[in-house]
Design a protein around this motif. Structure first.
Motif, PDB file in Angstrom:
ATOM      1  N   HIS A 111       0.864  -1.340   0.034  1.00 27.79           N
ATOM      2  CA  HIS A 111      -0.037  -0.036  -0.079  1.00 27.79           C
ATOM      3  C   HIS A 111       0.994   1.294   0.000  1.00 27.79           C
ATOM      4  CE1 HIS A 111      -3.531   2.613   0.674  1.00 27.79           C
ATOM      5  NE2 HIS A 111      -2.977   3.000   1.579  1.00 27.79           N
ATOM      6  N   SER A 129       2.122   1.709  -3.409  1.00 24.53           N
ATOM      7  CA  SER A 129       1.243   2.053  -4.424  1.00 24.53           C
ATOM      8  C   SER A 129       0.861   3.668  -4.226  1.00 24.53           C
ATOM      9  CB  SER A 129       0.200   0.976  -4.547  1.00 24.53           C
ATOM     10  OG  SER A 129      -0.737   1.375  -3.064  1.00 24.53           O
ATOM     11  N   LEU A 130       0.952   4.317  -2.890  1.00 25.06           N
ATOM     12  CA  LEU A 130       0.749   5.620  -2.840  1.00 25.06           C
ATOM     13  C   LEU A 130       1.707   6.352  -3.464  1.00 25.06           C
ATOM     14  CD1 LEU A 130      -0.660   5.713   0.909  1.00 25.06           C
ATOM     15  CD2 LEU A 130      -1.748   5.985  -0.961  1.00 25.06           C
ATOM     16  N   ASP A 185      -5.495  -0.543  10.777  1.00 31.97           N
ATOM     17  CA  ASP A 185      -5.403   0.770  11.105  1.00 31.97           C
ATOM     18  C   ASP A 185      -4.044   1.513  10.607  1.00 31.97           C
ATOM     19  OD1 ASP A 185      -7.766   1.141  12.358  1.00 31.97           O
ATOM     20  OD2 ASP A 185      -6.834   1.847  14.418  1.00 31.97           O
ATOM     21  N   MET A 233      -4.529   2.660   6.879  1.00 32.04           N
ATOM     22  CA  MET A 233      -5.630   3.737   7.212  1.00 32.04           C
ATOM     23  C   MET A 233      -4.811   5.057   7.479  1.00 32.04           C
ATOM     24  SD  MET A 233      -9.327   3.360   9.203  1.00 32.04           S
ATOM     25  CE  MET A 233      -9.973   4.981   9.279  1.00 32.04           C
ATOM     26  N   PHE A 234      -3.803   4.902   8.313  1.00 36.20           N
ATOM     27  CA  PHE A 234      -3.130   5.951   8.908  1.00 36.20           C
ATOM     28  C   PHE A 234      -2.392   6.618   7.678  1.00 36.20           C
ATOM     29  CE2 PHE A 234       1.084   7.648  10.056  1.00 36.20           C
ATOM     30  CZ  PHE A 234       0.715   8.806  10.836  1.00 36.20           C
ATOM     31  N   THR A 285      -2.476   6.157   4.614  1.00 38.71           N
ATOM     32  CA  THR A 285      -3.164   6.769   3.470  1.00 38.71           C
ATOM     33  C   THR A 285      -3.359   8.240   3.811  1.00 38.71           C
ATOM     34  OG1 THR A 285      -4.692   4.858   3.215  1.00 38.71           O
ATOM     35  CG2 THR A 285      -5.569   6.651   2.131  1.00 38.71           C
ATOM     36  N   MET A 286      -3.950   8.821   4.973  1.00 37.77           N
ATOM     37  CA  MET A 286      -4.018   9.916   5.496  1.00 37.77           C
ATOM     38  C   MET A 286      -2.705  10.678   5.550  1.00 37.77           C
ATOM     39  SD  MET A 286      -6.022  11.019   8.943  1.00 37.77           S
ATOM     40  CE  MET A 286      -4.737  10.179  10.056  1.00 37.77           C
ATOM     41  N   PHE A 324      -0.352  10.369   3.698  1.00 38.28           N
ATOM     42  CA  PHE A 324       0.101  10.966   2.519  1.00 38.28           C
ATOM     43  C   PHE A 324      -0.687  12.159   1.962  1.00 38.28           C
ATOM     44  CE2 PHE A 324      -0.610  10.757  -2.410  1.00 38.28           C
ATOM     45  CZ  PHE A 324       0.686  10.488  -2.611  1.00 38.28           C
ATOM     46  N   CYS A 325      -1.674  12.256   2.293  1.00 34.64           N
ATOM     47  CA  CYS A 325      -2.685  13.604   2.386  1.00 34.64           C
ATOM     48  C   CYS A 325      -1.894  14.706   2.870  1.00 34.64           C
ATOM     49  CB  CYS A 325      -4.015  13.465   2.506  1.00 34.64           C
ATOM     50  SG  CYS A 325      -4.858  12.415   1.668  1.00 34.64           S
ATOM     51  N   TRP A 326      -1.386  14.325   4.258  1.00 36.58           N
ATOM     52  CA  TRP A 326      -0.440  15.401   4.917  1.00 36.58           C
ATOM     53  C   TRP A 326       0.864  15.751   4.191  1.00 36.58           C
ATOM     54  CZ3 TRP A 326      -0.848  13.062  10.548  1.00 36.58           C
ATOM     55  CH2 TRP A 326      -2.110  12.968  10.898  1.00 36.58           C
TER      56      TRP A 326
END
Lengths: 280, 280, 280, 280
Positions: A151, A154-155, A215, A218-219, A221-222, A224-226
């Motif tokens: 994951h 892939s990000l 979890d 999930m962290f 993924t988030m 990556f946005c930060w």
């Protein structure tokens, strides 16, 4: 290069390249907006920036390939081991291939800066292609790994293919500052995300991450946005600093032209002034 | 055509077509850049190149369909075998279908060169469609094969759909030399990759490849990137040779126009000169 | 926010934003079409609308982040719980991240309205990015849920990514009223779909929905199309009302200019008139 | 409508619509190319064609919805059966939804022909949306069916989404005859493929098709390409016939204008002449 350093080195490279692109494109944009329409040729100091960038790319790609091939546990330019009927260190060969395409992008940049015969846009096209090849190889790289590992890689592809698509658009929409800064932003994001991958998969201290825990996915993924938000912030900040430095210094530069040199001019502007005066 | 020859024949065709496209588009680009703006009609020697290409496409497609249908173990134009309740040699029919669309592209090229009534871009559109159909049929072709076999064919699709997308863009962005050379590059890549598929699946000598081994898949992915790099190199090299040949010869051509024929003109330029003089 | 209210609040927000965008863009379009070509600067009352929108976005994003963090069962700005070795309330953190990007879009809108130095299109680009990030986080949000739950959320992504793509196109095609209304339509669709999700997953009355029943999935897919039709209708209706109100009032406005004030002018036009007169 | 007729009716409709679009767009193209640049307004006979098309779309959509709802085994406008706790005839409701969007496209076409206030491109946009909704509903329609059934319906989606994408491009690239004919071609392909689905799933005579046999899937894929080739041929043929008819008749039309009426003018041109004379 399955360790922290192996992710920190490309990360550092991409971070620096992202900042360089921001500075370069803001300088080009400043020059474009401040010149009258009639003048079309790129001034010498902008050309020199292109040569420098292209030369460095070629040099870095060459060094990268050499290091990947001739480190102690590298393939030493051997591709197939006939004794064991197996490929030799395919990972190093893959990294060499990625460097090769960045080297090609460097050659295209130098060539298109040097000669008007080279069709305009070749430099962006080859850079886009280098990012595409990087993403393409990474895509088949992450199969059959633990969930979090796959994951987080892939990000990375989001940043790589985002940058590739943006750069490809630049081939057709020239001198669009937004696309240029987007490209820079994607490089910074890629760089900082390489560091993040290093921190997650090979933590310098503390316990290992659980690579199958939902979890954690999930962290990440988030997170990556930060990174994306921070990359936006860094590009905005750098752009503003470069723009206002150029403005302050070129204001002085114009004063010089009309013979009103002020002795109080700060040393910090000297270098920029010298470069500006090339333009005259 | 599940043997080496069956992959070498289309491979050779696509390789030649890629080189032909490079030469043709460089000639067109040279003509575009050297003419004053006012002159719009394509000169006769460029038109003749288009007719030749179109005619050859139609001829090759026709021969291809005939061969696929009437080889010894072909379907002989029979589609359904009522006795056995089964389709007859669907693979040959699929290849015939692919050739059909390249034939349609040839017809469109001839028609759009011959008449101004045919909307501009039809030739590119049909070529893009021919590539799309090729990729479309290949896509459903590779199901339920061994891993490496499916993978090596799906990499072919990258070249096919890449070429199709690039050619479709050409419909809307005319006379963009970069897109034209990209198309040529994709054809060369497709051609050389057909050879690679032949070498991997039907090795001429040495042991068979292990079709399920992960390292083989990884190598083949990387190898595709090398083919891409070589295709880029070949297009660049061919373009440069054609461009400088045109420049050297047309320089002499202009001398002739102003009556200063030099007896030392080399024979190698004669053909090009004759063609150039058509333009006058 | 796994309850009806948690879906109604963002739904209401997006619905209002969609209507606001419709009104704003129709006003801009009206101004564009009624002005002679020479006048380029946006009039003060349109600028004020942009400032208001940007300011509200920033404020709403800030409030949203605060609420998500400091509600009774929120994470209170704690990300990792070292005692239990677990992440704290990742869902709230994800929602905060989404709000953050809408806040960034607000900042970009204010900045690009205030200063000409900010490259044009930054406001659309950041709004597109905010929608992309929302969709991106939602995409990884819906894994391993019951069939209907996953499906109804993935339909939301159609509205989110549709809006993101449309807004990204606006970066390159400015002042295209169709794209602007499409964006508004996607926001209204998103808003009404949030309500629909609330009604389906947390019904206010009546029995629970069977989350694995195929007919429910089929109905929900069709229902999404009905929401789209209604969103189209609402945008068309709102646009028409705003357009004809502007036309009626500005007609009167021009009468005033040439000194023929009519005492019968209705109060309902007063506000619009005052805003129009800013323009003079 | 799980029978042959249920596929033949929409197939016939789409076939006719495809031919209509070909004729309409060739007439528009002929008018565009034959008029001097200065004249911009569409002539009355072209406007009448648009009104006719829009009106027919609205009428057909209304009839379609009524039929789907009130046939003997239809839902009769009942959506949910509270006694059995089940949805009523969702398939009919889905078809009604598809018709609804084609009706909306008809309304948009009439509105944008009638008024200049409607932003240009709304007609294409809504037609593209209608196709998208059709494809969107079909996409979730084909789940959990036998292999061949799912495959043959998913090939339909190629025509549907291809048409949707082409029509969307038309929003931004107006009056591009190639895109317009591509749209017509996709409608003809869709129509003929509906017939093919009918023939395969509900054969009028002969044995049933084996819905899981791989060779059948392979044949159907290839057959789709043949339908595409035939659709291309039909569009080309129809276009040519329409174009040359227009040319022959309008030549005579000009003769009439300058007072040299020839008594030998054929009756077949009379209608066209009358329409042409509207233009004067």
């Amino acid at each position: 290069m399955a360790n922290f350093g192996g992710h920190a080195i490309p990360g550092t490279f991409f971070l620096f390249y992202g900042f360089w692109l921001t500075v370069k494109h803001i300088r080009q944009h400043y020059w474009r907006t401040s010149q009258p329409k009639g003048r079309q040729n790129m001034p010498p100091f902008l050309k020199r920036m292109e040569y420098f960038e292209g030369g460095l790319q070629i040099f870095a790609a060459f060094v990268g390939i050499m290091v990947e091939q001739f480190v102690v546990d590298g393939p030493h330019a051997r591709l197939y081991d006939k004794e064991n009927n197996s490929w030799v260190k395919l990972m190093n060969w893959q990294h060499s291939t990625m460097y090769l395409f960045f080297g090609i992008a460097g050659i295209a940049l130098v060539a298109s800066t040097a000669s008007k015969l080279v069709p305009s846009g070749v430099d962006r096209f080859t850079l886009s292609l280098a990012l595409f090849v990087e993403g393409f190889l990474f895509y088949y790289h992450v199969h059959s790994r633990p969930h979090l590992d796959a994951h987080i890689h892939s990000l990375l592809l989001v940043a790589v293919f985002g940058g590739s698509a943006g750069t490809m658009l630049e081939v057709f929409m020239r001198d669009n500052i937004l696309l240029e800064l987007f490209k820079a932003c994607m490089f910074i994001l890629q760089g900082s995300w390489f560091y993040q991958i290093g921190f997650v998969l090979y933590p310098l201290s503390g316990p290992q991450w659980d690579l199958e825990m939902h979890d954690n996915v999930m962290f990440v993924t988030m997170c990556f946005c930060w990174h994306l938000a921070i990359a936006l912030l860094l590009v905005t900040f750098t752009s503003s600093v470069v723009w206002f430095t150029l403005k302050r210094c070129s204001g002085r530069g114009q004063d010089i032209e009309i013979g009103m040199r002020k002795t109080s001019s700060k040393a910090s502007c000297q270098k920029a002034l010298l470069e500006e005066s090339d333009e005259e």
